[in-house]
Structures are given as C-alpha cells and as structure tokens.
Motif scaffolding. Structure first.
Motif, PDB file in Angstrom:
ATOM      1  N   ILE A  45     -12.300  29.237  26.846  1.00 52.53           N
ATOM      2  CA  ILE A  45     -11.679  29.410  25.638  1.00 52.53           C
ATOM      3  C   ILE A  45     -10.238  29.785  25.739  1.00 52.53           C
ATOM      4  O   ILE A  45      -9.387  29.064  24.896  1.00 52.53           O
ATOM      5  CB  ILE A  45     -12.475  30.667  24.950  1.00 52.53           C
ATOM      6  CG1 ILE A  45     -13.974  30.039  24.757  1.00 52.53           C
ATOM      7  CG2 ILE A  45     -11.898  31.187  23.566  1.00 52.53           C
ATOM      8  CD1 ILE A  45     -14.048  29.094  23.290  1.00 52.53           C
ATOM      9  N   LYS A  46      -9.922  30.793  26.629  1.00 48.46           N
ATOM     10  CA  LYS A  46      -8.774  31.193  26.889  1.00 48.46           C
ATOM     11  C   LYS A  46      -7.785  29.990  27.284  1.00 48.46           C
ATOM     12  O   LYS A  46      -6.539  29.925  26.910  1.00 48.46           O
ATOM     13  CB  LYS A  46      -8.923  32.081  27.818  1.00 48.46           C
ATOM     14  CG  LYS A  46      -7.660  33.230  27.800  1.00 48.46           C
ATOM     15  CD  LYS A  46      -7.824  34.490  28.916  1.00 48.46           C
ATOM     16  CE  LYS A  46      -6.450  34.874  29.107  1.00 48.46           C
ATOM     17  NZ  LYS A  46      -6.444  35.918  30.036  1.00 48.46           N
ATOM     18  N   LEU A  48      -8.296  26.721  26.468  1.00 44.40           N
ATOM     19  CA  LEU A  48      -8.161  26.004  25.431  1.00 44.40           C
ATOM     20  C   LEU A  48      -7.329  26.399  24.599  1.00 44.40           C
ATOM     21  O   LEU A  48      -6.380  25.748  23.710  1.00 44.40           O
ATOM     22  CB  LEU A  48      -9.618  25.844  24.520  1.00 44.40           C
ATOM     23  CG  LEU A  48     -10.516  24.898  25.204  1.00 44.40           C
ATOM     24  CD1 LEU A  48     -11.680  24.710  24.520  1.00 44.40           C
ATOM     25  CD2 LEU A  48      -9.894  23.237  25.192  1.00 44.40           C
ATOM     26  N   TYR A  49      -7.039  27.597  24.326  1.00 45.47           N
ATOM     27  CA  TYR A  49      -6.039  28.400  23.438  1.00 45.47           C
ATOM     28  C   TYR A  49      -4.614  27.846  24.112  1.00 45.47           C
ATOM     29  O   TYR A  49      -3.696  27.285  23.497  1.00 45.47           O
ATOM     30  CB  TYR A  49      -6.008  29.753  23.416  1.00 45.47           C
ATOM     31  CG  TYR A  49      -5.087  30.402  22.646  1.00 45.47           C
ATOM     32  CD1 TYR A  49      -4.879  30.361  21.231  1.00 45.47           C
ATOM     33  CD2 TYR A  49      -4.081  31.153  23.265  1.00 45.47           C
ATOM     34  CE1 TYR A  49      -4.226  30.815  20.629  1.00 45.47           C
ATOM     35  CE2 TYR A  49      -3.018  31.605  22.515  1.00 45.47           C
ATOM     36  CZ  TYR A  49      -2.893  31.457  20.960  1.00 45.47           C
ATOM     37  OH  TYR A  49      -1.672  32.158  20.619  1.00 45.47           O
ATOM     38  N   GLY A  52      -4.468  23.789  24.414  1.00 41.00           N
ATOM     39  CA  GLY A  52      -4.568  23.031  23.360  1.00 41.00           C
ATOM     40  C   GLY A  52      -4.083  23.604  21.838  1.00 41.00           C
ATOM     41  O   GLY A  52      -3.107  22.829  21.378  1.00 41.00           O
ATOM     42  N   VAL A  53      -4.177  24.770  21.722  1.00 45.13           N
ATOM     43  CA  VAL A  53      -3.840  25.218  20.375  1.00 45.13           C
ATOM     44  C   VAL A  53      -2.358  25.404  20.555  1.00 45.13           C
ATOM     45  O   VAL A  53      -1.506  24.983  19.274  1.00 45.13           O
ATOM     46  CB  VAL A  53      -4.488  26.614  20.078  1.00 45.13           C
ATOM     47  CG1 VAL A  53      -3.802  27.328  18.760  1.00 45.13           C
ATOM     48  CG2 VAL A  53      -5.948  26.570  19.912  1.00 45.13           C
ATOM     49  N   LEU A  56      -0.901  22.321  19.599  1.00 46.74           N
ATOM     50  CA  LEU A  56      -0.960  21.698  18.213  1.00 46.74           C
ATOM     51  C   LEU A  56       0.047  21.363  17.334  1.00 46.74           C
ATOM     52  O   LEU A  56       0.549  20.398  16.706  1.00 46.74           O
ATOM     53  CB  LEU A  56      -2.028  22.646  17.690  1.00 46.74           C
ATOM     54  CG  LEU A  56      -2.833  21.840  16.445  1.00 46.74           C
ATOM     55  CD1 LEU A  56      -3.682  20.719  16.621  1.00 46.74           C
ATOM     56  CD2 LEU A  56      -3.920  23.040  15.962  1.00 46.74           C
ATOM     57  N   SER A 154      -8.759  18.713  25.257  1.00 51.90           N
ATOM     58  CA  SER A 154      -7.893  18.844  24.454  1.00 51.90           C
ATOM     59  C   SER A 154      -7.083  17.636  23.929  1.00 51.90           C
ATOM     60  O   SER A 154      -6.706  17.396  22.918  1.00 51.90           O
ATOM     61  CB  SER A 154      -6.759  19.969  24.935  1.00 51.90           C
ATOM     62  OG  SER A 154      -7.130  21.375  25.000  1.00 51.90           O
ATOM     63  N   LEU A 157      -8.575  15.532  21.521  1.00 48.95           N
ATOM     64  CA  LEU A 157      -8.462  15.955  20.105  1.00 48.95           C
ATOM     65  C   LEU A 157      -7.199  15.970  19.678  1.00 48.95           C
ATOM     66  O   LEU A 157      -6.960  15.380  18.419  1.00 48.95           O
ATOM     67  CB  LEU A 157      -9.207  17.402  20.276  1.00 48.95           C
ATOM     68  CG  LEU A 157     -10.579  17.428  20.648  1.00 48.95           C
ATOM     69  CD1 LEU A 157     -10.959  19.134  20.748  1.00 48.95           C
ATOM     70  CD2 LEU A 157     -11.426  17.071  19.544  1.00 48.95           C
TER      71      LEU A 157
END
Lengths: 260, 272, 153
Positions: A45-46, A48-49, A52-53, A56, A154, A157
C-alpha cells in the motif's frame, strides 16, 4: 586508431552483456520475492502510494490536455473531408492503442521511475540496504519486491486513466467547443473501437511497460555506484533506458498485435 | 579452552588486482571484546563484511559457532545473521522510519510479538542508550553520535550472541566518544556479548578490548592483550600504538623519489 | 493517522483506475455492446462481398441488429460464406429475409442490410439467408455504365 575503436566497442558490448545478465538475475530474485509482497499488504500500500498516487496528477493533467489537443488537431484535418463525425474514433484509437500506454509510460519513467532509482540508490549509499541484510532482512524482499509490484500494478491503471481523461478532454473540445453531436461522437467511437483488439492490446502494452520501467528503475538503483554522483547517473540512466525500452517495445508490440 | 565462537582460517580476498587479505587467521572466544586494528586501507571494513557473509572470500573460511558462513544457504545465512548484530559507521538507520520504528524494525520483522510488548522492549533498549525521549525523532534530526547510539539499540534489539562495530569511535566529539566507549563496554558486559570492534582509535580500543589484532599488509602481524602490544618490541607495532607519523610505515605514498618527480616537468592532467 | 490517509488515497487511486477501465470497456469500445452478448448465427452466401470485414455491422431498417462474425470462401462454388451474429433480442426475423451489402456513404464502410420478408416462420440459429445481393463494386459499376453507353450509340 582502428584497434582502439574496436577495443572500445568490445568493452562496451561486454559491459552491456554483463549488465543485461545481472539485470535478468536480478529480475529472477525479485520474482521470488513477489508472492510474499501480497501477504505483507501494508508495505505494498505504501509503495502504491508513492509510485502510483503521486504520479496521478501529472498523468491526469497530461491525459486531459493530450486528448484536447488531439481533438483540435484532428478536427481541422477531418473537417476538410466532411468526416468530423469520426473525431471520437480518431482520438479513442490513438489514445487507447498508442498514446495512453506510451505517453503514460514515459511520464511514469520520469516521475516514478527516477524517484525509485534515487531512493534505492540513496538507501544503498547510506548503507541502509547493507544494514538490512545484516539484520537478516532481505532487501530484495523487503525493499525491492514491493516497489516492483507497485509499479507493475500502477502503470496499467495510470495508462487507463490517461486514455479515459484524454477521451473526456476530446469530448469537451469536440462537443462543447466545436459542436460535434455528442451521440455521433460516442456511437462512432463505440462502433469502431474494439474491446479485445484495441483496448485489451493497449492494456497489455501498459502492463509490459510497467514491468520493464519498474524493473529498470529498481535495478539501476540497486546496482548504482553508491556515491552521490553514482546515484545521479543511475537516475538519468533509468529515464533514458526506460524511454528507449518503451519506444522499442512499442514498435515490436504494435507489429505483433496490429500487424498480423 | 573452549572452542572459539569465530574462527577465521587462511582468509584470502582480493578486489580486482589488489590483494587485501593474504592469509588471515583470527580466533575470537565467547564473551571476549576484540579489537581489530590497522592503518586505514587495510581492509578492516572488508573483514567485517566477510564475517557477516556479505562478501565471499577467494580462499579460506570463516566459521561462526561451528558454521562455515560462506557455505550456508540463503536461509541459513539469514538465520545466523539474526544472532549477529552489526553497527555500521554511518548507523545505517532507515531514513523513512522514526527512531522508535528503527529499533522496532528487527523485532517486527523477525518476531510475532504483540505491539504492546514491542513497545516495552524498544523503550528498554532505547533507555539503555539514553535516547528513550528521542524516540519520535527522525534519523535526519539526529547527530552522528545519537544516530550511532540508536543503531546500537537496534543492533541489540534481538539480543544477539555477538556484535560487530565498524569504527564506532570515528568522527565523534570527545563527549559522545566517551559515551560510546562506555556503551560498548556496558553492552558486552551486561549481556555477555562477544564484541568485535573494528577501529583505528588506539586509546579507546585498548581501553575496552581484551585482545587486539593488528592487521597490516593483508596479514595479522601481531595479536594479544593491549598491555602485551604496548610492550612489543616490533618497530611497526610501536609506530602504530604510539601514533608516530613516520617509521616502518612511511609517511609518503610509495613511488618515485621527490627530486626525480620535480625534474620530470609538468603533469599531464584533465585540467589543461 | 498518516497511514490511514495513505490507504484511503491508494483506494481512491485503484477505484479511479478501475473506473477508467470500465469507461474504456463500456463507453469507448464495444464490450458493452449487445453483439458480444449471446446471440445466434445465421449464414448467407454472396457472389462478391466487396470490402465487407469481420465485425462489420448488420442492420435492419437502419437499426443495428448484429455483426459479421466470420467470412470464408466456399470451396465448391467459389462464393463468399458470411456468418452473421444476430443479437438474441431480434429473434423474429422472417425466414425469407434478404441480405444485401451496402456502403455507408460514398466512401464509407460496407455493412449488411437485412430486408424483412413475409414468411410466417422465423430464422433460427444455424439457418441460412437464401436471398442475397452482392456488394456493388465501383469499378464494375463504372465499367457497366460505359459499356451500356457505348452500346446505346
């Protein structure tokens, strides 16, 4: 003179082979650590943040603008043939097949890939990776594998978001500004864009780019010379090699998917 | 005497063409504090990495607790490392974790202890190094000495059987130097740890160690208690122990004589 | 507190990605299209299909009812055997319906137009459309036109 050129070429070739070999062994090591990544979800999760995030924003803004520009340029060409109804098709196919995966991949290499290389390179140069090893924590599993998996998840997406926002941008320009009928815009697009032949192939491309870019990024970071200069060079290499890899592979994949 | 905990036999290691070790033999017994010393560039850090299994020797063996480090499988090597602590010169703290989380890191990775118990254990270790109240700070906010103390707390978090210090005294101000010397001493005393101190700070190393190994030219040239070494008649040992600038180890890097160099004219360089 | 925010943002990111994929599937491409759902196949033979392709639309009175799913050459009489996939909601197409290949616009793509007959029975899966009219090939048309002109004079 000729001898030294040949020797230089030889050294370059050997070095390349050597690096390629290490890179593949490295990928194998990563893949062994991948299953564990899904068990240790918080780590993923960390990553992906941060992978990915944080990418974005640039992806979303670029996607929207690329779509808008495509619509504007496409319109002025198509209107001469009275084919402005096909604007949606033009934009959707360009984005879904090519621009989505490729441009999102390039942006991803610049934003997330370079950050990954720099982060891992710094962890190496500050002995954090060695320190982990001595604490009996395998950095391949604890540091590299989660970052790799996050990158591979990521990019597809992000590429989908890029394409979708691009099409929305094209719709805004085409319908709101240039006055193309909304129904025709969407129905023409839908009729000519195929799910499996166009969209799925685009997604396959983005998955391949995700694997390659993240692989290059973590490898360059892990393999860098652990000095500030070395980390800087590795970061540059990540961006350059990723760009070459994306463009080269895109050609190969396009020939395979749409050529036959 | 009982079997040594660490047994280094005929260790050879080269980086490229440069031979760093040419047959090193070292025995370290349980509970001992051992200093491995030598001038800069003798490969002290390399030795440390060879003991930790991060580098493979060209020849020779390193045995820890009866296991040949370089013949172990990946999993067995990692199992062995859980029983070893290592303190890096830089501290090697994980920069994205707080002091507390850094010390908790090995506990969380290797045990299934409840968070409540990890909390207590971490505070105990931090209390031991006097940084319990700095637990919320990030590594970037710590001074070099503090970072090293946090790293020490982390190295002893899993209660290892041995601990290796890489240059624990280098680059410290006198106060934190004193603190670290006391800590190394206390930690090995209180926990009965076998300690290996890799250093070139003679005074401090002599103060805490039971045995000193002097490395030079890829070999152990002298070993024994600090007192024995101070009384050694070898001119090399005397030069090192007293810190004399010139002696058997020349001040000048070996090469052409000065006069010859002066006569040879200009130096070709990149900065033309 | 920190990690909670991160979890939420990652969740939103994944949802946004999925939403984008859904949009590409349903709104942009034809995955949401009826033709991909279960339908039934009928065949038709044409002398010449011109530029007809797999996935070309099949329409009736201008309403799209299906797609071309397969095109093959009949080895015996050298005609084109076209398989049409008709959506199952249109299951009341008379047996004597005729199929013609038309061109949308002057240079547009080719499609199959169905013209309903008057039969009481309906087409079923595996059935065949007997009445077909081939594609108009522009060159042939021009050739015919010039030929008749020359004959007339």
């Amino acid at each position: 003179m000729i001898e030294s050129v040949l020797r230089g070429l030889g050294r370059w070739g050997l070095d390349l082979l050597w690096r390629l070999g290490r890179g593949h062994l490295f990928l194998w090591e990563i893949l062994k650590g991948v299953p564990e990544t899904f068990i240790r979800f918080p780590l993923l999760i960390k990553q992906l943040y941060s992978v990915g995030v944080l990418s974005l924003m640039i992806i979303a803004v670029s996607g929207l603008f690329v779509g808008m520009v495509l619509a504007l340029q496409g319109y002025y060409t198509l209107v001469d043939f009275g084919a402005e109804d096909s604007l949606g098709v033009l934009v959707a196919l360009s984005l879904v097949r090519e621009l989505g995966p490729v441009v999102a991949g390039l942006l991803f290499a610049g934003r997330a890939g370079s950050a990954l290389t720099a982060e891992i390179g710094l962890m190496k140069s500050t002995e954090q990776l060695s320190g982990m090893e001595m604490m009996a924590v395998d950095p391949m599993r604890r540091v590299i594998a989660p970052r790799f998996v996050a990158g591979v998840i990521s990019l597809p997406l992000l590429a989908a978001i890029f394409s979708a926002l691009g099409i929305i941008g094209a719709y805004l320009v085409g319908h709101v500004q240039l006055g193309i009928d909304a129904g025709i815009f969407w129905s023409q697009m839908q009729m000519k864009t195929d799910w499996s032949a166009d969209v799925v192939n685009g997604i396959i491309k983005s998955v391949v780019f995700g694997v390659v870019v993240t692989w290059i990024a973590v490898f360059e970071g892990y393999d860098c010379v652990p000095t500030s200069e070395g980390v800087g060079r590795a970061t540059t290499r990540t961006v350059v090699h990723s760009a070459f890899a994306i463009l080269g592979l895109d050609f190969v994949l396009t020939a395979l998917m749409f050529g036959g | 005497m009982n079997e040594p905990l660490i047994k280094i036999r005929d260790l050879h290691f080269a980086r490229g063409d440069r031979a760093i070790f040419k047959g090193v033999n070292i025995d370290i017994h349980r509970g001992e504090v051992v200093a491995i010393m030598g001038p800069s560039g003798t490969g002290k850090t390399t030795l440390m990495r060879l003991i930790g299994g991060q580098l493979k020797p060209d020849r020779g063996t390193v045995e820890i607790d009866g296991q040949n480090v370089h013949a172990l499988s990946h999993d067995d090597l990692y199992a062995l490392r859980k029983r070893m602590g290592m303190l890096f010169q830089s501290g090697a703290l994980l920069t994205d974790l707080s002091v507390f989380d850094n010390v908790a890191f090995p506990l969380r990775e290797h045990t299934d202890l409840p968070e409540r118990m990890i909390h207590d254990l971490v505070l105990m270790k931090l209390q031991a190094v006097g940084l319990r109240n700095a637990r919320r700070m990030m590594p970037a906010e710590l001074s070099g000495g503090m970072a090293r103390r946090v790293a020490l707390a982390r190295a002893i978090a899993l209660d290892p059987m041995m601990i290796i210090y890489d240059e624990p005294f280098a680059g410290q101000d006198p106060i934190s130097m004193g603190t670290v010397v006391d800590l190394v001493h206390d930690v090995s005393d209180a926990m009965g740890l076998t300690s290996i101190v890799v250093s070139h700070d003679i005074k401090e190393a002599a103060e805490i160690s039971d045995t000193i190994f002097l490395l030079s030219g890829g070999k152990v040239i002298e070993s024994g208690s600090p007192i024995k070494l101070k009384r050694s008649t070898s001119p090399w040992v005397q030069q090192f122990m007293q810190g004399l600038p010139d002696g058997p180890v020349p001040f000048h890097y070996p090469g052409t004589p000065f006069a010859e160099d002066l006569l040879s004219g200009s130096e070709a360089s990149d900065y033309d | 507190m920190h990690s909670k925010n991160i979890e939420i943002l990652v969740g939103l990111f994944v949802v946004a990605g999925m939403a984008a994929l859904l949009m590409l599937a349903m709104k942009v491409s034809n995955l949401g299209d009826f033709t991909e759902k279960a339908g039934y196949s009928v065949t038709a033979e044409f002398d010449n299909i011109g530029g007809l392709k797999v996935r070309s639309p099949v329409s009736m009175a201008g309403v799209r009812v299906g797609r071309v799913s397969e095109i093959a050459l009949d080895r015996e009489n050298y005609t084109a055997r076209v398989t049409l996939n008709i959506s199952s909601q249109y299951d009341q197409i008379p047996l004597d319906t005729s199929a013609s290949i038309f061109t949308a616009g002057l240079l547009g793509e080719q499609y199959i137009g169905l013209e309903a007959g008057g039969d009481e029975e309906f087409l079923v899966a595996g059935g065949e459309l007997e009445l077909t009219q081939s594609a108009m090939v522009l060159e042939q048309l021009i050739g015919k036109f010039l030929f008749s002109k020359a004959e007339g004079e």
